[in-house]
Design a protein around this motif. Sequence first.
Motif, PDB file in Angstrom:
ATOM      1  N   VAL A 245       0.702  -0.711   0.067  1.00 56.39           N
ATOM      2  CA  VAL A 245       0.123  -0.177   0.433  1.00 56.39           C
ATOM      3  C   VAL A 245       0.920   1.350   0.176  1.00 56.39           C
ATOM      4  CG1 VAL A 245      -0.631  -0.730   2.057  1.00 56.39           C
ATOM      5  CG2 VAL A 245      -1.287   1.561   1.644  1.00 56.39           C
ATOM      6  N   GLY A 246       0.545   2.065  -1.257  1.00 57.06           N
ATOM      7  CA  GLY A 246       1.701   3.196  -1.067  1.00 57.06           C
ATOM      8  C   GLY A 246       2.751   2.965  -0.905  1.00 57.06           C
ATOM      9  N   THR A 247       3.831   3.242  -0.257  1.00 58.38           N
ATOM     10  CA  THR A 247       5.290   2.579  -0.076  1.00 58.38           C
ATOM     11  C   THR A 247       5.230   2.038   1.566  1.00 58.38           C
ATOM     12  OG1 THR A 247       5.641   4.852   1.483  1.00 58.38           O
ATOM     13  CG2 THR A 247       6.003   4.390  -1.318  1.00 58.38           C
ATOM     14  N   MET A 248       4.349   1.543   1.724  1.00 56.57           N
ATOM     15  CA  MET A 248       4.224   0.560   3.196  1.00 56.57           C
ATOM     16  C   MET A 248       4.044  -0.770   2.924  1.00 56.57           C
ATOM     17  SD  MET A 248       2.339   3.119   5.998  1.00 56.57           S
ATOM     18  CE  MET A 248       0.844   3.459   4.356  1.00 56.57           C
ATOM     19  N   ASN A 249       3.957  -2.179   3.266  1.00 54.96           N
ATOM     20  CA  ASN A 249       4.001  -3.421   3.882  1.00 54.96           C
ATOM     21  C   ASN A 249       2.838  -3.461   4.018  1.00 54.96           C
ATOM     22  OD1 ASN A 249       7.147  -4.139   4.324  1.00 54.96           O
ATOM     23  ND2 ASN A 249       6.436  -4.474   2.535  1.00 54.96           N
ATOM     24  N   LEU A 250       1.668  -4.765   3.615  1.00 55.79           N
ATOM     25  CA  LEU A 250       0.494  -4.126   3.624  1.00 55.79           C
ATOM     26  C   LEU A 250      -0.164  -5.923   5.048  1.00 55.79           C
ATOM     27  CD1 LEU A 250      -2.818  -3.879   2.998  1.00 55.79           C
ATOM     28  CD2 LEU A 250      -2.502  -5.967   1.810  1.00 55.79           C
ATOM     29  N   PHE A 251      -1.324  -5.913   5.724  1.00 58.29           N
ATOM     30  CA  PHE A 251      -1.374  -6.347   6.762  1.00 58.29           C
ATOM     31  C   PHE A 251      -3.164  -6.410   6.724  1.00 58.29           C
ATOM     32  CE2 PHE A 251       2.846  -6.032   8.595  1.00 58.29           C
ATOM     33  CZ  PHE A 251       3.125  -7.231   8.816  1.00 58.29           C
ATOM     34  N   VAL A 252      -3.920  -7.640   6.566  1.00 58.53           N
ATOM     35  CA  VAL A 252      -5.311  -7.594   6.644  1.00 58.53           C
ATOM     36  C   VAL A 252      -5.304  -8.779   7.777  1.00 58.53           C
ATOM     37  CG1 VAL A 252      -6.947  -8.574   5.628  1.00 58.53           C
ATOM     38  CG2 VAL A 252      -5.421  -7.459   4.035  1.00 58.53           C
ATOM     39  N   GLY A 328      -1.442  -0.353   6.862  1.00 54.74           N
ATOM     40  CA  GLY A 328      -0.310  -0.866   6.115  1.00 54.74           C
ATOM     41  C   GLY A 328       1.110  -0.605   7.085  1.00 54.74           C
ATOM     42  N   ALA A 329       2.312  -0.514   7.098  1.00 58.50           N
ATOM     43  CA  ALA A 329       3.225  -0.987   7.788  1.00 58.50           C
ATOM     44  C   ALA A 329       4.733  -0.412   7.279  1.00 58.50           C
ATOM     45  CB  ALA A 329       3.329  -2.457   8.172  1.00 58.50           C
ATOM     46  N   GLY A 330       5.463   0.862   7.677  1.00 56.56           N
ATOM     47  CA  GLY A 330       6.264   1.176   7.730  1.00 56.56           C
ATOM     48  C   GLY A 330       7.087   2.334   8.495  1.00 56.56           C
TER      49      GLY A 330
END
Length: 386
Positions: A245-252, A328-330
């Motif tokens: 997502v964008g410039t982040m990793n994704l978690f669901v 998102g994660a960053g």
Amino acid sequence: MTGELAPSPVLGLDSSKVQIEQTSNPRTRPPSESLIFGQSFSDHMLVVPWSSQTGWDTPKIQPYAPLTLDPSSVIFHYAPSLFEGMKAYKDKDGKCRLFRPDMNMRRMNTSADRLALPTFDGGELTQLIRKLVSIDSTWVPNEPGHSMYIRPTLIGTQAALGVNQTSDALLFVITSPVGPYYKTGFKPVSLSADPSQVRAWPGGVGQYKLGANYAPGIKPQMQAATKGYHQNLWLFGDEAWLTEVGTMNLFVVVKGQDGVTELVTPPLNGMILPGVTRDSILSLARGHASGSAPIAGLPKQLRVVEREMNMAEVMAHSDRGSLLEMFGAGTAAVVSPVERVGYKGRDIMIPTGEGGAGNVAKAMLGEIDAIQRGERASHPWSVLVD
Ligand SMILES: *Cc1c(COP(=O)(O)O)cnc(C)c1O
């Protein structure tokens, strides 16, 4: 990784040789409440030139200043450029701390190798970054949520128009005081999931932090904005696999068929940037799930999985009421909750919970922030600067 490694430099990067030139006119740091991400920079920078003939030159910490480069430098034409993003945090004793710098160093070398730029001893660069941070430690704000962003960068600088391995390179590190990502509670974001926009692909370079991966994302981001979304949810392929997502990793977070809460993130399949935050969340969540290091606020039973997830599954969970969270994660925000995903003319709404974030996102932010600020005694991820 496959293929040949970049040749080892003639002289290795040596932090013990560092030369320090203090600025003769120190600036005053902008007031903490006025900080805008990446807009102001500290007094000093680290610069280390490299050449294929001599290897890594003497590292210099010197006053922050423009670089001078020949207009024919390969950086301006073919984009041999890579970077890292990490932060220094002040703990309650006023001491500066880094968070898992070894991870950034390893990733930076992986990126350098991919671009046939020189690699280096990551421990040596960490030492130099510690020195730089300690010289500019008054630039690290100590208010809650504040930190100093650190931007190590490596570029090819050979002055010649040729698409070849560069004979010259420049490693530099600049630092920037930053305020809290969330000033007043979480601000959940909306995402445009447009299958025609592709950030990364199998065999491509999405898994490396290369400058060249970011400029192409700007226009899709602007297009998402004109449709009323904050960011892009990057999909891949006819099955619309979720990537980032964008410039982040994704978690669901979903509720599985068996009723167990599942924390899902796409696997490192070559299209996913191996985020330090991603790795930290997985590791903390697994520690919780195994019972070895429980974290308050997380469901007692938690399944932590790296697996592919596509839009069909997201929609099915949404219809069933088992789509619990997406974030998102960053490094910049740690977690960034998602409230809405636009896909094929439909808006999928995602619960964000009290205060704008779900339980898992909140618990992860709390735990990572505590480690970053040295509140978890002698945690191996938190490294004192001096
Ligand atoms: C930097 C980055 C991330 C997050 O990495 P962190 O090490 O957690 O900051 C994720 N995705 C992309 C595309 C990135 O550039």
